[in-house]
Design an enzyme around this catalytic site. Structure first.
Site, PDB file in Angstrom:
ATOM      1  N   LYS A 153      -7.219  -5.543 -38.156  1.00 14.83           N
ATOM      2  CA  LYS A 153      -6.066  -4.653 -38.175  1.00 14.83           C
ATOM      3  C   LYS A 153      -6.362  -3.158 -38.276  1.00 14.83           C
ATOM      4  O   LYS A 153      -5.779  -2.354 -37.544  1.00 14.83           O
ATOM      5  CB  LYS A 153      -5.110  -5.085 -39.295  1.00 14.83           C
ATOM      6  CG  LYS A 153      -4.230  -6.244 -38.831  1.00 14.83           C
ATOM      7  CD  LYS A 153      -3.437  -6.871 -39.937  1.00 14.83           C
ATOM      8  CE  LYS A 153      -4.220  -7.881 -40.739  1.00 14.83           C
ATOM      9  NZ  LYS A 153      -4.769  -9.003 -39.944  1.00 14.83           N
TER      10      LYS A 153
ATOM     11  N   SER B 168     -11.587  31.486 -35.940  1.00 12.14           N
ATOM     12  CA  SER B 168     -12.736  31.243 -36.800  1.00 12.14           C
ATOM     13  C   SER B 168     -12.510  31.951 -38.118  1.00 12.14           C
ATOM     14  O   SER B 168     -11.891  33.015 -38.161  1.00 12.14           O
ATOM     15  CB  SER B 168     -13.985  31.786 -36.111  1.00 12.14           C
ATOM     16  OG  SER B 168     -14.963  32.105 -37.070  1.00 12.14           O
TER      17      SER B 168
ATOM     18  N   HIS C 110     -23.051  17.793 -10.144  1.00 14.28           N
ATOM     19  CA  HIS C 110     -24.173  18.172 -11.027  1.00 14.28           C
ATOM     20  C   HIS C 110     -23.871  19.452 -11.809  1.00 14.28           C
ATOM     21  O   HIS C 110     -24.779  20.178 -12.181  1.00 14.28           O
ATOM     22  CB  HIS C 110     -25.478  18.361 -10.251  1.00 14.28           C
ATOM     23  CG  HIS C 110     -25.768  17.258  -9.283  1.00 14.28           C
ATOM     24  ND1 HIS C 110     -26.536  16.168  -9.599  1.00 14.28           N
ATOM     25  CD2 HIS C 110     -25.355  17.066  -8.001  1.00 14.28           C
ATOM     26  CE1 HIS C 110     -26.609  15.349  -8.558  1.00 14.28           C
ATOM     27  NE2 HIS C 110     -25.887  15.866  -7.572  1.00 14.28           N
TER      28      HIS C 110
ATOM     29  N   GLU D 206     -11.665  19.606 -28.164  1.00 11.45           N
ATOM     30  CA  GLU D 206     -12.911  19.121 -28.775  1.00 11.45           C
ATOM     31  C   GLU D 206     -12.654  17.881 -29.633  1.00 11.45           C
ATOM     32  O   GLU D 206     -13.421  16.923 -29.617  1.00 11.45           O
ATOM     33  CB  GLU D 206     -13.528  20.214 -29.652  1.00 11.45           C
ATOM     34  CG  GLU D 206     -14.048  21.404 -28.869  1.00 11.45           C
ATOM     35  CD  GLU D 206     -14.392  22.554 -29.813  1.00 11.45           C
ATOM     36  OE1 GLU D 206     -15.448  22.485 -30.459  1.00 11.45           O
ATOM     37  OE2 GLU D 206     -13.589  23.496 -29.924  1.00 11.45           O
TER      38      GLU D 206
ATOM     39  N   SER E  37      -5.205  -7.169 -48.155  1.00 15.66           N
ATOM     40  CA  SER E  37      -5.051  -6.344 -46.954  1.00 15.66           C
ATOM     41  C   SER E  37      -3.782  -5.494 -47.015  1.00 15.66           C
ATOM     42  O   SER E  37      -3.465  -4.772 -46.084  1.00 15.66           O
ATOM     43  CB  SER E  37      -5.029  -7.224 -45.698  1.00 15.66           C
ATOM     44  OG  SER E  37      -4.082  -8.260 -45.841  1.00 15.66           O
TER      45      SER E  37
ATOM     46  N   LYS F  60     -12.813  34.907 -32.187  1.00 13.24           N
ATOM     47  CA  LYS F  60     -12.845  33.540 -31.661  1.00 13.24           C
ATOM     48  C   LYS F  60     -11.471  32.932 -31.401  1.00 13.24           C
ATOM     49  O   LYS F  60     -10.528  33.115 -32.152  1.00 13.24           O
ATOM     50  CB  LYS F  60     -13.588  32.625 -32.643  1.00 13.24           C
ATOM     51  CG  LYS F  60     -15.084  32.839 -32.698  1.00 13.24           C
ATOM     52  CD  LYS F  60     -15.794  32.500 -31.400  1.00 13.24           C
ATOM     53  CE  LYS F  60     -15.968  31.022 -31.201  1.00 13.24           C
ATOM     54  NZ  LYS F  60     -16.998  30.440 -32.052  1.00 13.24           N
TER      55      LYS F  60
ATOM     56  N   ASN G 129     -10.840  29.064 -30.368  1.00 15.25           N
ATOM     57  CA  ASN G 129     -11.563  27.829 -30.052  1.00 15.25           C
ATOM     58  C   ASN G 129     -10.652  26.732 -29.506  1.00 15.25           C
ATOM     59  O   ASN G 129      -9.535  26.561 -29.995  1.00 15.25           O
ATOM     60  CB  ASN G 129     -12.247  27.302 -31.319  1.00 15.25           C
ATOM     61  CG  ASN G 129     -13.272  28.276 -31.863  1.00 15.25           C
ATOM     62  OD1 ASN G 129     -13.926  28.987 -31.104  1.00 15.25           O
ATOM     63  ND2 ASN G 129     -13.395  28.328 -33.177  1.00 15.25           N
TER      64      ASN G 129
ATOM     65  N   GLN H 286      -9.105 -10.795 -40.755  1.00 17.96           N
ATOM     66  CA  GLN H 286      -8.312  -9.760 -41.417  1.00 17.96           C
ATOM     67  C   GLN H 286      -8.847  -8.365 -41.062  1.00 17.96           C
ATOM     68  O   GLN H 286      -8.135  -7.374 -41.170  1.00 17.96           O
ATOM     69  CB  GLN H 286      -8.355  -9.985 -42.931  1.00 17.96           C
ATOM     70  CG  GLN H 286      -7.541  -9.019 -43.733  1.00 17.96           C
ATOM     71  CD  GLN H 286      -7.359  -9.493 -45.156  1.00 17.96           C
ATOM     72  OE1 GLN H 286      -6.636 -10.453 -45.416  1.00 17.96           O
ATOM     73  NE2 GLN H 286      -8.019  -8.824 -46.097  1.00 17.96           N
TER      74      GLN H 286
ATOM     75  N   ASN I  54      -1.321 -17.942 -40.949  1.00 18.56           N
ATOM     76  CA  ASN I  54      -2.200 -17.774 -39.787  1.00 18.56           C
ATOM     77  C   ASN I  54      -1.412 -17.551 -38.489  1.00 18.56           C
ATOM     78  O   ASN I  54      -1.745 -16.668 -37.694  1.00 18.56           O
ATOM     79  CB  ASN I  54      -3.140 -18.972 -39.647  1.00 18.56           C
ATOM     80  CG  ASN I  54      -4.054 -19.101 -40.849  1.00 18.56           C
ATOM     81  OD1 ASN I  54      -4.118 -18.185 -41.679  1.00 18.56           O
ATOM     82  ND2 ASN I  54      -4.751 -20.210 -40.961  1.00 18.56           N
TER      83      ASN I  54
HETATM   84  N1  ARG Z   1      -4.026 -11.130 -44.539  1.00 19.93           N
HETATM   85  C1  ARG Z   1      -4.454 -12.147 -43.642  1.00 19.93           C
HETATM   86  C2  ARG Z   1      -4.993 -11.510 -42.344  1.00 19.93           C
HETATM   87  O1  ARG Z   1      -4.733 -10.389 -42.144  1.00 19.93           O
HETATM   88  C3  ARG Z   1      -3.321 -13.039 -43.275  1.00 19.93           C
HETATM   89  C4  ARG Z   1      -3.712 -14.425 -42.927  1.00 19.93           C
HETATM   90  C5  ARG Z   1      -4.293 -15.081 -44.113  1.00 19.93           C
HETATM   91  N2  ARG Z   1      -4.509 -16.459 -43.916  1.00 19.93           N
HETATM   92  C6  ARG Z   1      -5.274 -17.165 -44.761  1.00 19.93           C
HETATM   93  N3  ARG Z   1      -5.378 -18.406 -44.502  1.00 19.93           N
HETATM   94  N4  ARG Z   1      -5.918 -16.586 -45.743  1.00 19.93           N
HETATM   95  O2  ARG Z   1      -5.674 -12.109 -41.561  1.00 19.93           O
END
Ligand code: ARG
Length: 459
Positions: free
Chosen positions: A326, A278, A157, A291, A24, A284, A286, A323, A111
């Site tokens: 995010k 444009s 309306h 938008e 990640s 134009k 815009n 994960q 965690n």
């Molecule tokens: N990169 C993980 C996440 O974003 C962090 C937590 C990972 N924990 C694990 N037990 N693999 O959730």
């Protein structure tokens, strides 16, 4: 043997592409400062509780501070092999201060660490967003103050309904944004709570002080249950839901601006800085930004739906699925921050074409309610008055004229209750002025609302 920080029980390494799929770091490096902040609080707590010897803790603290400085200058290079921001920073710490860096993770898990990071991130961003909503409200107020007596057709309306003050129309968005601010502020108390110390899921055998690390991080309290602490993402869902509602408001406002700046309406002209041309049609101009904000509302909804779906049916406690929380959160933040900034600029520089707006209130039947109210005020049941006026409107439509073009005789033929003052009642300026019920478009009411709003934004 695997080279991972968690590689002890592994006999071989994953293929590179498997590592890449699981990593990640490409996106959670966004949390670099929050992760270091969380680690600093954790190690300070470990030191104060006597879990780590002072010299070890101090070395870790100085190592983390050095990483903090490098992160600020953008000098850290993250590695996919190190999977995520937590393991990247931990291995950098060990490189920086030696094996003692490995003591940082005592009594902690990734965690509770990642949950802490996300709480800190959402807290910072909520403050940024509250300020940006406030700035947009100020931009709206600025235009409203200049347009209390500017008339514009009010629509239902998308058909002209009754004339209103343009400031009143703008202020409707002020109050929507006020509710958005309330929602973000109310969610804040569920963001500002510490999961740190929940460990992987069950707490820890070390005599940690969760209240202390929470206090060091400025959290209001701690999660009561360690399983809930590591698996809760309600606060992120709430944030994205608040964002989705706010974007829905901005998309409606965008749609109106797009209509108003069209050749058909010509009620406003957007500043060149918020419009584009444009590549083929030289004439134009815009309303691209409006938008785009209308369009970006879709991805904010999508991010909310995405996270709700990721979490659906997940057993306790942490699962790798989480994960996936995010990217949607980061994208939502980036999108709403950009949209709010653009919007404030677009509104404050927008040119209001008062004459065209006002002319529009005269060339229509939006004063028909005035006639019905006139008759009702003189004792005719409103339902009957509605019918009398409806017939007059039909007559005008069939003869290509408006109500003001009828003669007093024609009015009196329709009802004896009509008198010469009927022509004052038909004037849109008078019509707006008289709608002085609380929260209505009457100029006095609009003025009151603006004053109230100013107090709110300046408090
Ligand atoms: N990169 C993980 C996440 O974003 C962090 C937590 C990972 N924990 C694990 N037990 N693999 O959730």
């Amino acid at each position: 043997m695997s080279s991972k920080l968690w590689g002890g029980r592994f006999t071989k390494s994953a293929e590179e592409w498997v590592d890449e799929f699981g990593a990640s770091i490409s996106f959670d490096q966004e949390l670099v400062q929050e992760d270091i902040q969380g680690s600093l609080a954790h190690v300070t707590m470990l030191k104060q509780c006597g879990i780590l010897p002072e010299e070890d803790a101090d070395q870790i603290i100085s190592g983390l501070k050095s990483l903090q400085g490098k992160a600020e200058k953008g000098e850290l290079t993250f590695k996919v092999e190190m999977e995520d921001i937590h393991l990247n920073l931990e291995s950098m710490l060990i490189n920086e201060i030696g094996p003692v860096g490995g003591k940082l993770h005592t009594g902690r898990s990734r965690n509770d660490q990642v949950a802490t990071d996300l709480h800190l991130y959402m807290r910072n961003q909520t403050n940024v967003i509250l300020q940006l909503i406030h700035d947009l409200q100020e931009a709206i107020l600025g235009q409203a103050k200049k347009n209390v007596e500017t008339l514009i057709p009010g629509y239902t309306h998308l058909q002209r309904a009754q004339p209103i003050s343009f400031a009143h129309h703008l202020m409707a968005y002020f109050w929507m944004l006020e509710r958005d601010k309330e929602r973000f502020s109310e969610s804040y108390k569920r963001i500002n709570i510490s999961p740190l110390g929940a460990g992987a899921l069950a707490g820890t055998t070390f005599p940690i002080d969760r209240a202390l690390s929470a206090e060091l991080l400025g959290f209001e309290g701690i999660y009561e249950n360690s399983l809930d602490a590591v698996s809760d993402r309600d606060f992120a869902i709430e944030f994205m839901s608040n964002s989705a509602t706010m974007m829905m408001h901005l998309s409606r406002f965008s749609e109106e601006i797009i209509l108003w700046s069209s050749q058909e309406f010509q009620f406003v002209e957007l500043d060149d800085a918020f419009s584009t041309g444009s590549s083929i049609m030289p004439q134009k101009k815009n309303p691209d930004m409006a938008e785009l904000i209308r369009g970006k509302t879709g991805r904010v909804y999508g991010n909310l739906t995405g996270l709700l779906t990721v979490l659906k049916g997940l057993p306790l406690a942490y699962n790798k699925d989480m994960q996936e929380d995010k990217e949607g959160v980061f994208d939502t933040v980036k999108t709403i921050v950009g949209s709010l900034k653009i919007f404030a600029g677009m509104i404050s520089t927008m040119k209001v074409k008062k004459d065209i707006m006002e002319k529009a209130t005269r060339n229509d039947f939006s004063n028909a309610t005035e006639l019905a109210d006139y008759l009702a005020a003189k004792g005719m049941p409103f339902r009957k008055a509605h019918e009398v006026v409806g017939k007059l409107v039909l007559h005008c439509v069939q003869n290509g004229c408006y109500l003001v073009d009828l003669s007093i005789e024609q009015f009196q033929e329709a009802s004896e209750l009509f008198d010469h003052d009927i022509f004052d009642a038909l004037d849109p300026y008078e019509a707006v002025k008289r709608r002085n019920s609380a929260g209505g478009t009457g100029f006095a009411q609009v003025q009151l609302a603006i004053e109230k709003a100013e107090k709110l934004v300046n408090k």
